[in-house]
Design an enzyme around this catalytic site. Structure first.
Site, PDB file in Angstrom:
ATOM      1  N   SER B  22       0.837  -1.209   0.000  1.00 13.90           N
ATOM      2  CA  SER B  22       0.000   0.000   0.000  1.00 13.90           C
ATOM      3  C   SER B  22       0.866   1.251   0.000  1.00 13.90           C
ATOM      4  O   SER B  22       0.605   2.199  -0.750  1.00 13.90           O
ATOM      5  CB  SER B  22      -0.900   0.020   1.240  1.00 13.90           C
ATOM      6  OG  SER B  22      -1.734  -1.117   1.270  1.00 13.90           O
ATOM      7  N   HIS B  48      -3.240   6.226   3.377  1.00 12.08           N
ATOM      8  CA  HIS B  48      -3.440   4.786   3.557  1.00 12.08           C
ATOM      9  C   HIS B  48      -4.783   4.495   4.239  1.00 12.08           C
ATOM     10  O   HIS B  48      -5.489   3.556   3.867  1.00 12.08           O
ATOM     11  CB  HIS B  48      -2.280   4.239   4.404  1.00 12.08           C
ATOM     12  CG  HIS B  48      -2.342   2.773   4.676  1.00 12.08           C
ATOM     13  ND1 HIS B  48      -2.431   2.265   5.960  1.00 12.08           N
ATOM     14  CD2 HIS B  48      -2.334   1.699   3.859  1.00 12.08           C
ATOM     15  CE1 HIS B  48      -2.469   0.952   5.890  1.00 12.08           C
ATOM     16  NE2 HIS B  48      -2.402   0.578   4.642  1.00 12.08           N
TER      17      HIS B  48
END
Lengths: 216, 216
Positions: B22, B48
Site C-alpha cells: 500500500s 493509507h
C-alpha cells in the site's frame, strides 16, 4: 464539580441542529442521482460521515439490501463488525432496543493464535468464527478487504448466509476488488465502487438502517 | 476449537505485505508535493487510511508539530480523543510502551449531565474536562468541530497548552471553519483544509507520530 467559567461562543449550536443543517446542505449539493427514496437516507448518512460526495455517490445496493437489513434489525439478529472502530461507532442503544448485540471477533484470543499459526490476517480467521456465531446477522466490514473476501468465499460455498453485508473496506490492496466481488453476489449487500470506504462510513450506513428499522 | 476447513484463496497475503505494498502504491501515485521528509510519513498514513489523496494533500503542519508530538509521546503525556472511535483506533501497545494512556471524556456521566443542562454538545464539555486532566498532552479530534473550537477558545484564553493537537473533524457544519481557526494558532498542530477528515485519519496521523517516536 466541573468549572464552567468559559463563556459560550457564537459557534455553539444545539446537537440536533448541527445534524439537521448538515442534511439540508447535502440535499442542496448532491445534484442529480438515481438512488431510490429507500436508498437515499443511507447515502445521505455516508456523505454526512465523510463529507465526500464522490464516496456517497459510489454506493451500490442489492435490491433486497434495505428490507433485509431492516428485517435483521427488527428480528434482533447479531451484528458482526470487522474491527473495534466499527463496533464502537454503531449506535448501541438503538440496536439493543431490538435485541441486536454487536460483536467483533478480531481480537479474540483464539482468532489471534490461529492467524499467527496460519500466517494470515486475523480478519480472515475472525470471519470463519463469525459465521458460526452470527449467521443470518448483519456483517459490517469497514476496514479489512481480506475479511470481506473470506466472507464472500464462505457464501459461495454455502457456509454463510448473512441477512445484510455492509462491505466498505478502504485501501490500496484488494479493497476495490473485494467490493467488486461482493457486488456480483445475489445476497443483500450495501457496498461502494473504488478504494474509498472505511469504518466511519460503514457505521453511518448501519446506523441509517437501524433508524429506518425504527421508523418505517 | 475452530474449524479451518475453508481453503485459503489466492488473495490471502501476509499482513505486513499488505501494508508495505500500500505504501509503495501511495509513493507511486502521490506525484509532486511540498511535504518535508519529516511530514511525509504522516501524510502517507492518512492516505493509507482514507484512500484519498486529496485529503492527504490537504494536510497542514505547524512547524513544531512533529517534534512536539514525538516529545509528548516520549514523555508519556496523556492522549485525549474526542470520541471513542478515535480512542479504540489508536495503537495502544505502542502508546503504553511510552506510558501514554488514551482517554475519552465524551461519555462520562458528569459530561453528559452538564451538556444536557447547558443544551450544548458533550464534545464541548468534554474538552473543558480534558484540559484539567490532560494538559500538555496530545488532543486527537476527529469528529466534533465543537470540541476543536472549544479547545481553540481555551488556548486563546491561556487555559490550555496542548503538546500537540491533531484536529481533523469532518462535516458540513463548522468543520472546515474550526480547522481554519486552528491553523491560525501558533501551537503545535496537524490539521487539514476543508470539510473532510474523520476518526480514521486522525488515528492514522497519531499512529504515525508514535511510530516516529519509536524510530527516530
Amino acid at each position: 464539580m466541573m468549572d464552567f467559567g468559559t463563556d459560550f461562543k457564537p459557534y455553539t449550536v444545539q446537537p440536533q441542529k448541527i445534524e439537521g443543517r448538515s442534511f439540508e446542505m447535502i440535499d442542496e449539493e448532491i445534484g442529480d442521482h438515481s438512488f431510490t427514496v429507500e436508498q437515499y437516507p443511507i447515502v445521505q448518512r455516508v456523505i454526512h460521515a465523510s463529507a465526500d460526495f464522490e464516496l456517497g455517490r459510489s454506493l451500490l445496493f442489492h435490491r433486497d439490501a434495505i428490507q433485509s437489513g431492516i428485517h435483521a434489525v427488527r428480528s434482533g439478529k447479531k451484528v458482526v463488525a470487522d474491527v473495534q472502530m466499527v463496533q464502537v461507532g454503531i449506535n448501541k442503544p438503538r440496536m439493543e432496543k431490538f435485541g441486536c448485540d454487536v460483536n467483533v471477533y478480531i481480537s479474540d484470543q483464539d482468532v489471534m493464535e490461529e492467524a499467527k499459526r496460519l500466517n494470515t490476517t486475523r480478519a480472515i480467521v475472525s470471519m470463519r468464527k463469525a459465521i458460526k456465531e452470527a449467521d443470518g446477522g448483519i456483517f459490517a466490514i469497514g476496514n479489512a478487504p481480506t475479511a470481506l473476501l473470506e466472507l464472500i468465499g464462505l457464501i459461495k460455498k454455502g457456509e454463510a448466509k448473512p441477512g445484510l453485508i455492509i462491505g466498505m473496506p478502504v485501501g490500496f490492496v484488494s479493497a476495490a476488488e473485494s467490493k467488486e466481488e461482493l457486488a456480483k453476489l445475489d445476497v443483500p449487500f450495501i457496498t461502494n465502487v473504488g478504494r474509498k470506504g472505511g469504518s466511519t462510513v460503514t457505521v453511518a450506513a448501519l446506523n441509517a438502517i437501524s433508524i429506518l428499522a425504527e421508523k418505517v
